[in-house]
Design a protein around this motif. Structure first.
Motif, PDB file in Angstrom:
ATOM      1  N   TYR A 159      43.804  26.973  53.408  1.00  0.00           N
ATOM      2  CA  TYR A 159      44.198  28.089  54.323  1.00  0.00           C
ATOM      3  C   TYR A 159      44.214  29.427  53.385  1.00  0.00           C
ATOM      4  O   TYR A 159      43.859  30.440  53.629  1.00  0.00           O
ATOM      5  CB  TYR A 159      45.654  28.117  54.731  1.00  0.00           C
ATOM      6  N   TYR A 173      42.249  30.093  50.747  1.00  0.00           N
ATOM      7  CA  TYR A 173      40.944  30.630  50.645  1.00  0.00           C
ATOM      8  C   TYR A 173      40.377  31.075  51.917  1.00  0.00           C
ATOM      9  O   TYR A 173      39.551  32.242  52.130  1.00  0.00           O
ATOM     10  CB  TYR A 173      39.830  29.317  50.297  1.00  0.00           C
ATOM     11  N   ALA A 174      40.722  30.578  52.936  1.00  0.00           N
ATOM     12  CA  ALA A 174      40.342  31.143  54.270  1.00  0.00           C
ATOM     13  C   ALA A 174      40.880  32.426  54.547  1.00  0.00           C
ATOM     14  O   ALA A 174      40.271  33.455  55.033  1.00  0.00           O
ATOM     15  CB  ALA A 174      40.830  30.205  55.405  1.00  0.00           C
ATOM     16  N   GLY A 186      39.269  34.970  52.154  1.00  0.00           N
ATOM     17  CA  GLY A 186      37.919  35.294  52.585  1.00  0.00           C
ATOM     18  C   GLY A 186      37.664  36.233  53.777  1.00  0.00           C
ATOM     19  O   GLY A 186      36.934  36.996  53.987  1.00  0.00           O
ATOM     20  N   ALA A 237      41.017  34.208  60.152  1.00  0.00           N
ATOM     21  CA  ALA A 237      41.752  33.343  59.654  1.00  0.00           C
ATOM     22  C   ALA A 237      43.112  33.681  60.696  1.00  0.00           C
ATOM     23  O   ALA A 237      43.539  32.429  61.535  1.00  0.00           O
ATOM     24  CB  ALA A 237      42.666  33.352  58.298  1.00  0.00           C
TER      25      ALA A 237
END
Lengths: 342, 502
Positions: free
Chosen positions: A216, A218-219, A222, A227
């Motif tokens: 999560y 990293y998401a 990103g 997200a």
């Protein structure tokens, strides 16, 4: 809601050929630091016989473990798309809390309370204090929607001011040996702060790689909008990164006090530069979503080796900051080149 | 006399992919040429070479018959080439006048001008004059561009091109973000440009628009010239088969629905100033189209149901039970999914792999104890869903930004497939996607409905809404203007409701 798990076995994908694995290794940001470290080491062992000795190497690690541990936390925050400028102040605050808790008292002209608590409890209180600072950072960013840069810049000032104000600029000393041992002692041949670093780096690294919330993080870094619209618990994860960052800065801060045997109000002053630099040098992208704990630790070690090199090569300590800044620029340049190639 | 623009044998390679190979292309004065092709066919590369963003590997470009070398965007401007990208190139915090004359500022006369001082009054005056050439009167040149509608922002871009005497204007999918009546307006302006002897390159996926405005079409496929023809000869089938290299059997595969029980029921949905008293229901296995002009509140209804925006008033019932959805997280837990209108900004984590993107909605279910991710299981599930949505190439380890637009959208769809939803809201699911992938996504929508999912389909493309929906709800200015059954729903009736006519 349930997931259909009764899926047929799908054919495994072909294994990457050796050449492509090699290319992947070359393209990792960590690789360039390792190469840089080896080069620096080779040069240093030629020019100073003191460099390549186990005691010097362990000393470098011991003296930079606190920065590396704080860099673990800052990595979490930066990967999630935030930034924490208050780590240096948090380190000083946690160190002070632990110092007051553990101090046997009677050393300063201006009498601070001292509790003489057991070292491990003092340690925990210090870490908790750091986590509290992190929680405030997180709430400022997530609930009040203050830009992370500003929120943590403010906290940098507030927390440092708290430390200076509480101590009236005095130092706190007189710790039991069990406490200073945490910073100065050894486990076998390994300095205890290094043991802390290794264990925490493994834990945080595994968290990022294998825990649901790691992905999560990293998401969110990103693409936070995506997200959110994917139904991820964005607010909670972001707050968590700040809390963990504060707690890890706390560990680093307490270790500094234990290593130096004193808590001074100017302790860890300006450390945010080194901590964030360690992460960025290690390939953690300031725009979020990219970076590893391993890289951040390597970055911290590189900064440490460089500072050690300046000492061994008899460069005046006044110049250290300029060199660290130079290394940040150099690593940014390498990162840029690597991205252009890929 | 030689043509305005002639391109001969352009080649361009990016790493291992040959983006353009021996492409010829030309535009004459007073001609509108449609540049068509699927995503990845090389249209953007060609445009970017013209714009000076990419350097060509081989080939020649002639302007007025003289060889031209374009290495930077400034070169392109000097040669009179203006490119208007889909993502407009404006500075939102500056005024219209500042944007229009960003590159050619009017200076004060005399010494002050030499020092770099700007003559604001002249700039405003010149801006107004340019807009009047486009047939626009009464625009305030001191409005900030960010406050304008997309249509007006586009006009600002066109005025900007005229400000440096552009003779060739390239428009990359200019209509994709425009409501229907604005499209007509844009066409009007394109015709004016043509009448003034400018050359226009018009890139679009919408064949009816291409036919309405272009004099000629050129189709690219896989970086080659696939063919071209005057507009009179260009039928949909001809163009599509040139684009795809084969005939598409059915762009809208839709089986008749067998609606089950009511799954989603919204009543009096209101968000102050945005949507007002919207009530409808969707049954299992049913595709309900949500039509309306851009800005009529369709996306806002979707976001409100999904918990992305707060509600002022209204109730949502799921399978008969009233639910309060305060966040997308809660919506996902209840089995409601939302495919947002902008996949890059809202739907995907571009830097992550296909595997990660596909598994995000179900990561917890694929973890030991809901905590520790089982990556081999994630791989298996991701691959299964990638197969289900016909992802090409069928690889889950690639970063999603390496995929074409159509395949990226399949990943977003796959993500919601993985979540085993009861309700799926699709917001412009095929925007900016090539025909081949479009047909595949339509087939997926039909398949999901057939499996019993309740689907809400939002689209600005009327043929899509009409062909894919069992019922069509039409919105106008934040309210539900009417409901049409599949049989009743014609383009005319939907448009009449959408524009507020009775």
């Amino acid at each position: 809601m349930k997931t259909d798990l009764s899926l047929e076995k799908t054919p495994a994908q072909p294994a990457a050929p050796f050449a492509s694995i090699f290319r992947q290794i070359i393209q990792r940001p960590e690789t360039s630091i390792v190469i840089l470290l080896l080069l620096l080491g080779a040069v240093l062992s030629q020019s100073s016989s003191a460099f390549l000795t186990p005691s010097n190497l362990f000393n470098i690690l011991r003296n930079n473990a606190d920065i590396a541990i704080a860099a673990l936390g800052v990595t979490l925050v930066i990967v999630a798309g935030g930034i924490d400028l208050s780590v240096g102040s948090t380190m000083a605050f946690s160190g002070l809390v632990a110092a007051i808790a553990v101090s046997l008292g009677g050393t300063t002209a201006y009498q601070l309370p001292s509790f003489g608590l057991p070292p491990l409890i003092a340690f925990a209180l210090g870490v908790l204090a750091g986590a509290l600072v992190g929680l405030i950072n997180g709430l400022l960013v997530v609930k009040l929607k203050v830009v992370p840069f500003i929120a943590t810049l403010g906290m940098l000032g507030v927390v440092r001011g708290l430390v200076v104000g509480l101590t009236s600029g005095q130092t706190v000393r007189n710790f039991p040996v069990e406490f200073t041992n945490l910073g100065q002692g050894f486990l076998g041949p390994v300095p205890i702060p290094v043991v802390f670093l290794v264990v925490l780096a493994l834990l945080v690294g595994l968290f990022l790689a294998y825990h649901v919330w790691g992905t999560y993080i990293y998401a969110i870094g990103g693409n936070e909008t995506s997200a959110t619209l994917t139904g991820l618990p964005v607010s909670r994860v972001k707050i968590l990164t700040y809390v963990l960052c504060g707690a890890l800065a706390g560990v680093g801060g307490v270790l500094v006090v234990a290593r130096l045997g004193v808590s001074a109000p100017t302790q860890a002053l300006g450390y945010e530069l080194y901590v964030i630099a360690a992460a960025v040098i290690g390939g953690v992208s300031l725009s979020g979503g990219r970076g590893t704990v391993f890289g951040a630790v390597l970055g911290a070690i590189l900064i440490g080796v460089l500072n050690n090199a300046l000492v061994l090569l008899r460069v005046e300590s006044y110049w250290q900051q300029a060199f660290t800044g130079g290394i940040i620029l150099l690593s940014a340049l390498i990162d840029r080149l690597r991205q252009r190639r890929s | 006399m030689s043509k305005l623009l002639e391109i001969r044998g352009i080649c361009k390679r990016f790493g291992a992919t040959q983006a353009l190979k021996d492409v010829d292309f030309d535009v004459d004065r007073g001609e509108v040429v449609g540049l068509l092709g699927e995503n990845g066919a090389g249209k953007s590369t060609l445009i970017k070479i013209l714009a000076g963003v990419h350097a060509k590997d081989a080939g020649e470009i002639f302007i007025d018959g003289t060889p031209a070398s374009i290495h930077t965007p400034a070169d392109a401007q000097r040669l009179g080439i203006a490119v208007i990208y889909q993502e407009l190139n404006l500075t939102p915090n500056q005024t219209v006048a500042e944007n229009v004359f960003l590159h050619h500022m009017q200076r004060q006369p005399g010494l002050l001008g030499k020092l770099g001082l700007i003559d604001r009054r002249r700039r405003e005056h010149d801006t107004l004059a340019l807009f009047e050439q486009l047939g626009i009167h009464g625009l305030d040149p001191n409005r900030k561009v960010g406050e304008l509608s997309v249509a007006f922002q586009q006009l600002t871009e066109i005025a900007k091109a005229l400000a440096f005497d552009a003779r060739l204007i390239v428009m990359d999918e200019p209509t994709s973000a425009l409501p229907d009546e604005e499209v007509q307006h844009l066409f009007e302006i394109v015709r004016r440009l043509r009448a003034r002897g400018l050359g226009v390159v018009f890139v679009s996926h919408r064949l009816n628009e291409v036919r309405a405005i272009c004099d000629r079409v050129v189709v690219l496929r896989d970086g080659h010239n696939a063919g071209g023809m005057p507009i009179a000869e260009a039928t949909d089938d001809k163009i599509i088969s040139l684009m795809v290299g084969r005939a598409i059997e059915n762009l809208y595969p839709k089986r008749p629905a067998e609606p089950g029980s009511v799954v989603l029921e919204v009543e009096g949905l209101t968000r102050r100033g945005v949507i007002e008293d919207v009530s409808f229901s969707v049954r299992a296995g049913e595709v309900v189209g949500l039509a309306g002009l851009v800005g009529s509140g369709r996306t806002e209804v979707a976001r409100a149901i999904f918990g992305a925006d707060p509600l002022t008033r209204g109730t949502v019932k799921l399978e008969g039970r009233p639910v309060r959805i305060r966040s997308p997280q809660e919506a996902l837990r209840l089995g409601i999914g939302y495919l947002p209108e902008d996949r890059k900004v809202q739907g995907l984590i571009l830097g992550m792999s296909v595997r990660h993107n596909l598994a995000l909605t179900v990561l917890r279910q694929l973890a030991f104890g809901g905590q520790i991710v089982d990556w081999s299981r994630v791989d298996a599930v991701a691959l299964a869903h990638a197969q289900e949505v016909h992802l090409r190439p069928l690889r889950v380890d690639l970063p999603v930004n390496a995929l074409s637009g159509g395949n990226q959208q399949k990943v977003v769809l796959g993500k919601w497939l993985a979540a085993q939803l009861k309700v799926l809201i699709l917001d412009e699911p095929t925007r900016g996607i090539d025909v081949g992938a479009k047909a595949e996504i339509h087939a997926l929508i039909d398949e999901l409905a057939h499996r019993g999912m309740a689907i809400i389909l939002i689209s600005s493309e009327l043929p899509e809404v009409l062909a894919m929906s069992d019922r069509v709800l039409v919105m106008c200015e934040g309210r539900l203007a009417g409901e049409l059954s599949r049989e009743e729903a014609t383009q005319e009736r939907v448009l009449a409701l959408a524009s507020g006519k009775k």
